[in-house]
Enzyme design. Sequence first.
Site, PDB file in Angstrom:
ATOM      1  N   ASP A   9     -17.606  50.636   5.038  1.00  0.00           N
ATOM      2  CA  ASP A   9     -17.325  50.270   6.433  1.00  0.00           C
ATOM      3  C   ASP A   9     -18.606  50.490   7.238  1.00  0.00           C
ATOM      4  OD1 ASP A   9     -14.747  51.374   8.802  1.00  0.00           O
ATOM      5  OD2 ASP A   9     -16.630  50.303   9.120  1.00  0.00           O
ATOM      6  N   ILE A  10     -19.123  49.444   7.812  1.00  0.00           N
ATOM      7  CA  ILE A  10     -20.413  49.539   8.521  1.00  0.00           C
ATOM      8  C   ILE A  10     -20.340  50.481   9.723  1.00  0.00           C
ATOM      9  CG2 ILE A  10     -20.157  47.596  10.145  1.00  0.00           C
ATOM     10  CD1 ILE A  10     -23.026  46.741   9.253  1.00  0.00           C
ATOM     11  N   GLY A  31     -12.370  41.101  12.805  1.00  0.00           N
ATOM     12  CA  GLY A  31     -13.320  41.400  11.726  1.00  0.00           C
ATOM     13  C   GLY A  31     -14.255  42.552  12.037  1.00  0.00           C
ATOM     14  N   VAL A  32     -15.504  42.393  11.586  1.00  0.00           N
ATOM     15  CA  VAL A  32     -16.466  43.490  11.784  1.00  0.00           C
ATOM     16  C   VAL A  32     -16.783  43.657  13.273  1.00  0.00           C
ATOM     17  CG1 VAL A  32     -18.585  42.125  11.453  1.00  0.00           C
ATOM     18  CG2 VAL A  32     -18.545  44.551  10.831  1.00  0.00           C
ATOM     19  N   ASP A  33     -16.715  42.560  14.026  1.00  0.00           N
ATOM     20  CA  ASP A  33     -16.923  42.625  15.483  1.00  0.00           C
ATOM     21  C   ASP A  33     -15.886  43.553  16.110  1.00  0.00           C
ATOM     22  OD1 ASP A  33     -17.086  39.946  18.015  1.00  0.00           O
ATOM     23  OD2 ASP A  33     -17.871  41.987  18.010  1.00  0.00           O
ATOM     24  N   SER A  38     -21.025  35.752   8.681  1.00  0.00           N
ATOM     25  CA  SER A  38     -20.346  34.462   8.517  1.00  0.00           C
ATOM     26  C   SER A  38     -19.429  34.374   7.299  1.00  0.00           C
ATOM     27  CB  SER A  38     -21.355  33.295   8.478  1.00  0.00           C
ATOM     28  OG  SER A  38     -21.877  33.054   9.771  1.00  0.00           O
ATOM     29  N   GLY A  55     -16.531  35.766   6.800  1.00  0.00           N
ATOM     30  CA  GLY A  55     -15.115  35.983   7.090  1.00  0.00           C
ATOM     31  C   GLY A  55     -14.571  34.796   7.852  1.00  0.00           C
ATOM     32  N   TYR A  99     -15.920  32.886   9.856  1.00  0.00           N
ATOM     33  CA  TYR A  99     -16.816  31.720   9.946  1.00  0.00           C
ATOM     34  C   TYR A  99     -16.972  30.960   8.634  1.00  0.00           C
ATOM     35  CZ  TYR A  99     -18.101  32.723  14.813  1.00  0.00           C
ATOM     36  OH  TYR A  99     -18.066  32.918  16.182  1.00  0.00           O
TER      37      TYR A  99
HETATM   38  N1  APR Z   1     -17.585  46.895   7.846  1.00  0.00           N
HETATM   39  C1  APR Z   1     -18.312  45.990   7.132  1.00  0.00           C
HETATM   40  N2  APR Z   1     -17.926  44.713   6.966  1.00  0.00           N
HETATM   41  C2  APR Z   1     -16.756  44.331   7.529  1.00  0.00           C
HETATM   42  C3  APR Z   1     -15.942  45.217   8.284  1.00  0.00           C
HETATM   43  C4  APR Z   1     -16.412  46.541   8.435  1.00  0.00           C
HETATM   44  N3  APR Z   1     -15.719  47.454   9.140  1.00  0.00           N
HETATM   45  N4  APR Z   1     -14.833  44.523   8.710  1.00  0.00           N
HETATM   46  C5  APR Z   1     -14.948  43.273   8.214  1.00  0.00           C
HETATM   47  N5  APR Z   1     -16.085  43.156   7.491  1.00  0.00           N
HETATM   48  C6  APR Z   1     -16.591  42.012   6.740  1.00  0.00           C
HETATM   49  C7  APR Z   1     -15.619  40.936   6.358  1.00  0.00           C
HETATM   50  O1  APR Z   1     -14.846  41.346   5.228  1.00  0.00           O
HETATM   51  C8  APR Z   1     -16.583  39.806   6.029  1.00  0.00           C
HETATM   52  O2  APR Z   1     -17.052  39.935   4.698  1.00  0.00           O
HETATM   53  O3  APR Z   1     -17.540  41.352   7.547  1.00  0.00           O
HETATM   54  C9  APR Z   1     -17.754  40.046   6.997  1.00  0.00           C
HETATM   55  C10 APR Z   1     -17.859  39.059   8.146  1.00  0.00           C
HETATM   56  O4  APR Z   1     -16.546  38.653   8.539  1.00  0.00           O
HETATM   57  P1  APR Z   1     -16.153  38.513  10.101  1.00  0.00           P
HETATM   58  O5  APR Z   1     -16.090  39.846  10.699  1.00  0.00           O
HETATM   59  O6  APR Z   1     -14.941  37.634  10.144  1.00  0.00           O
HETATM   60  O7  APR Z   1     -17.407  37.760  10.747  1.00  0.00           O
HETATM   61  P2  APR Z   1     -17.806  36.219  10.697  1.00  0.00           P
HETATM   62  O8  APR Z   1     -17.311  35.532   9.476  1.00  0.00           O
HETATM   63  O9  APR Z   1     -19.284  36.204  10.973  1.00  0.00           O
HETATM   64  O10 APR Z   1     -17.028  35.592  11.945  1.00  0.00           O
HETATM   65  C11 APR Z   1     -17.394  35.999  13.232  1.00  0.00           C
HETATM   66  O11 APR Z   1     -15.152  36.611  13.732  1.00  0.00           O
HETATM   67  O12 APR Z   1     -14.334  38.618  14.397  1.00  0.00           O
HETATM   68  C12 APR Z   1     -14.749  37.399  14.847  1.00  0.00           C
HETATM   69  O13 APR Z   1     -15.618  37.855  17.034  1.00  0.00           O
HETATM   70  C13 APR Z   1     -15.969  37.487  15.709  1.00  0.00           C
HETATM   71  O14 APR Z   1     -15.749  35.233  16.414  1.00  0.00           O
HETATM   72  C14 APR Z   1     -16.500  36.099  15.577  1.00  0.00           C
HETATM   73  C15 APR Z   1     -16.214  35.757  14.138  1.00  0.00           C
END
Ligand code: APR
Length: 173
Positions: A8-9, A30-32, A121, A123, A125
Amino acid sequence: MIDVVRGDITAISADAIVNAAQSSLLGGGGVDGAIHAAAGPSLVAECHEVRRRDLPDGLPPGEAVVTGAGDLPARFVIHTVGPKFWEYSDGGVHVLARSHASSMAAAHAVGATSVAFPAISCGVYGWDPVNAAPIAMRAVRESLPQAPGVRAVTFVLFNDEAFDAFRQALDGG
Ligand code: APR
């Protein structure tokens, strides 16, 4: 030094953690969502101020902006917007690479000596980590000479599929 870990980042105590943000910078899932939840309300407040002062139209894909990290163990959050796979004929290969290069440049500019990346990207995206990992790894490797202050880069992967893909990309040279 580049490493790949499973985890977990928000628990990583790197100087800077990279957030896979959306252009609004105002949080999401997601990670955001995890980063904003762990950082606390000061992070979104700072993002609102960045939007008002510098980015009225939002952060463009491929760009990066630095804020504080609120209650996170890191010192900085580097917000970057990766490509939405479906918006580009090739998924946005160059935008994905630029997101990593921009984040590395931003880390160097603020004096971060260690940086942690999620799988940008891969997840919501829509990118397959098997395809994203080599692009991310190459972009970071090619950015290192221009970011001499950054001594350690860690990709922090939240699921086995992404971990395996990034491990493979790291070992693939
Ligand atoms: N720590 C590390 N990685 C994580 C965590 C965490 N706590 N939570 C999720 N991830 C991973 C996901 O499993 C995925 O492999 O981060 C990666 C990116 O996924 P997303 O968070 O969905 O990001 P992304 O695909 O870039 O999409 C961005 O998603 O959450 C929204 O606001 C964000 O609109 C934006 C979009």
